[in-house]
Design an enzyme around this catalytic site. Structure first.
Site, PDB file in Angstrom:
ATOM      1  N   ARG A 221      92.980  52.916  27.148  1.00 35.99           N
ATOM      2  CA  ARG A 221      94.333  53.800  27.282  1.00 35.99           C
ATOM      3  C   ARG A 221      94.706  53.304  26.065  1.00 35.99           C
ATOM      4  O   ARG A 221      94.903  54.689  25.091  1.00 35.99           O
ATOM      5  CB  ARG A 221      94.800  53.687  27.955  1.00 35.99           C
ATOM      6  CG  ARG A 221      95.801  54.811  28.481  1.00 35.99           C
ATOM      7  CD  ARG A 221      95.397  56.111  28.237  1.00 35.99           C
ATOM      8  NE  ARG A 221      96.549  56.901  28.483  1.00 35.99           N
ATOM      9  CZ  ARG A 221      96.129  58.563  28.813  1.00 35.99           C
ATOM     10  NH1 ARG A 221      95.083  58.600  28.658  1.00 35.99           N
ATOM     11  NH2 ARG A 221      97.354  59.169  28.602  1.00 35.99           N
ATOM     12  N   GLU A 222      95.365  52.157  25.510  1.00 30.82           N
ATOM     13  CA  GLU A 222      95.864  52.297  24.269  1.00 30.82           C
ATOM     14  C   GLU A 222      95.855  52.013  23.306  1.00 30.82           C
ATOM     15  O   GLU A 222      96.043  53.012  22.728  1.00 30.82           O
ATOM     16  CB  GLU A 222      97.070  50.631  24.723  1.00 30.82           C
ATOM     17  CG  GLU A 222      97.970  50.274  25.936  1.00 30.82           C
ATOM     18  CD  GLU A 222      99.293  50.960  25.565  1.00 30.82           C
ATOM     19  OE1 GLU A 222      99.296  51.666  24.351  1.00 30.82           O
ATOM     20  OE2 GLU A 222      99.728  51.117  26.682  1.00 30.82           O
ATOM     21  N   SER A 223      94.674  52.254  22.882  1.00 35.08           N
ATOM     22  CA  SER A 223      94.126  51.741  21.296  1.00 35.08           C
ATOM     23  C   SER A 223      92.119  52.463  20.747  1.00 35.08           C
ATOM     24  O   SER A 223      91.985  52.559  20.289  1.00 35.08           O
ATOM     25  CB  SER A 223      93.686  50.782  20.701  1.00 35.08           C
ATOM     26  OG  SER A 223      93.553  49.634  21.737  1.00 35.08           O
TER      27      SER A 223
END
Length: 338
Positions: A221-223
């Site tokens: 999700r983040e990167s």
């Protein structure tokens, strides 16, 4: 307006206020927040009424189709199974919840993945794709991405999926994930969830006593597995850690040589990210959903959003006031499941 603001502040009287507004005068925002407060408080009749009052566009979303079926089951309507079946085959947050209600396996995760390899030569031989690949090779990723996304505009859905498979072949998982997202085919789990950094994820998760799949969910999700990515808020690397957060975590771990630039090194980023997740999990007494929400919104907000009574994780996450955090929790939970 007042009712919606009360709902976002989790006022115990917000549901009563919103329900008192005649349906023809209730805004779409008011219908949605009436539904969220009905879910939080377990008032299934008001939940069904608020969903019925929504626009067709909102009503047809998986989210409200799932909660409509959920309320139907609690109100004794035997048609709830049909409503759930239409969602349960999707590899998504609400698809998994629907399957759980029906006590069925996650069918999309059991299906055999398509073999894209035989179709890759067609994409690989395109001049613009070759230019993009070479630009990646010589260290010009921004130009490479421009070339790649310009090419995608000319491709149909299947060719985009094949392009995503080729992106994985040339070790560009971020590109693969963004390419699949353009097709909106959320059930292409093999292309959407490549197992990048597998040994690193397992090592860092086990070192800090947490589930590797959760680290994967956060990282995805983040990167989208881009180790060099930096957000507008200056969060860095695979797990998008803020420098001030990293500094505090490093201090607790006894790392005296930590530098901000270390966040762009996958091994160091994953170690600090997993350590921080472990700290949040302990802080929230093993509650993965609250710990996930805190990773996005900050731990100080979670007590304000939490009721003083037991509430299931899906019902609690639906009533999170911050839209970004609501989406984040749903994404990380479903990504971790996959």
């Amino acid at each position: 307006y007042i009712g919606v603001r009360d709902a976002q502040n989790h006022s115990p009287y917000a549901l009563q206020k919103l329900a008192a507004v005649a349906q023809k005068f209730r805004s779409e925002d008011a219908n949605v927040w009436m539904a969220r407060m009905a879910i939080r408080q377990g008032d299934w009749k008001k939940l069904r009424n608020s969903i019925n009052a929504m626009s067709k566009e909102d009503k047809d979303k998986d989210r409200w189709r799932y909660w409509r079926a959920y309320s139907s089951k609690r109100l004794g309507d035997k048609n709830y199974q049909k409503q759930l079946e239409s969602i349960a085959s999707n590899a998504s947050f609400y698809g998994f919840l629907a399957a759980d209600e029906l006590k069925r396996p996650y069918t999309k995760l059991l299906q055999r993945e398509p073999d894209w390899q035989q179709l890759i030569p067609k994409i690989r031989n395109m001049k613009s794709i070759q230019r993009a690949a070479e630009l990646f090779n010589i260290g010009l990723p921004e130009l490479a991405k421009k070339e790649w996304f310009w090419t995608l505009k000319r491709l149909n859905k299947q060719d985009k999926l094949v392009a995503a498979a080729y992106a994985l072949q040339i070790n560009q998982p971020f590109l693969a994930i963004i390419t699949v997202s353009q097709t909106k085919d959320w059930n292409q789990v093999g292309l959407r969830f490549p197992l990048e950094y597998q040994s690193l994820v397992k090592k860092s998760a086990r070192k800090h006593g947490i589930i590797p799949a959760w680290v994967y969910g956060i990282m995805r999700r983040e990167s989208a597995f881009d180790p060099q990515i930096v957000s507008s808020a200056n969060a860095k690397g695979l797990m998008q850690i803020l420098p001030r957060t990293a500094k505090g975590v490093a201090k607790k771990l006894g790392i005296k040589t930590h530098r901000t630039s270390d966040l762009l090194i996958p091994e160091k980023n994953a170690n600090l990210g997993a350590a921080y997740l472990s700290q949040m999990l302990k802080r929230f007494k093993g509650n993965y959903v609250k710990a996930t929400a805190s990773y996005n919104a900050g731990p100080h907000r979670i007590p304000r959003w939490s009721p003083d009574y037991n509430l299931s994780a899906p019902r609690w996450s639906e009533s999170i006031p911050c839209e970004e955090t609501r989406k984040y929790v749903r994404a990380v939970m479903s990504d971790s499941t996959i």
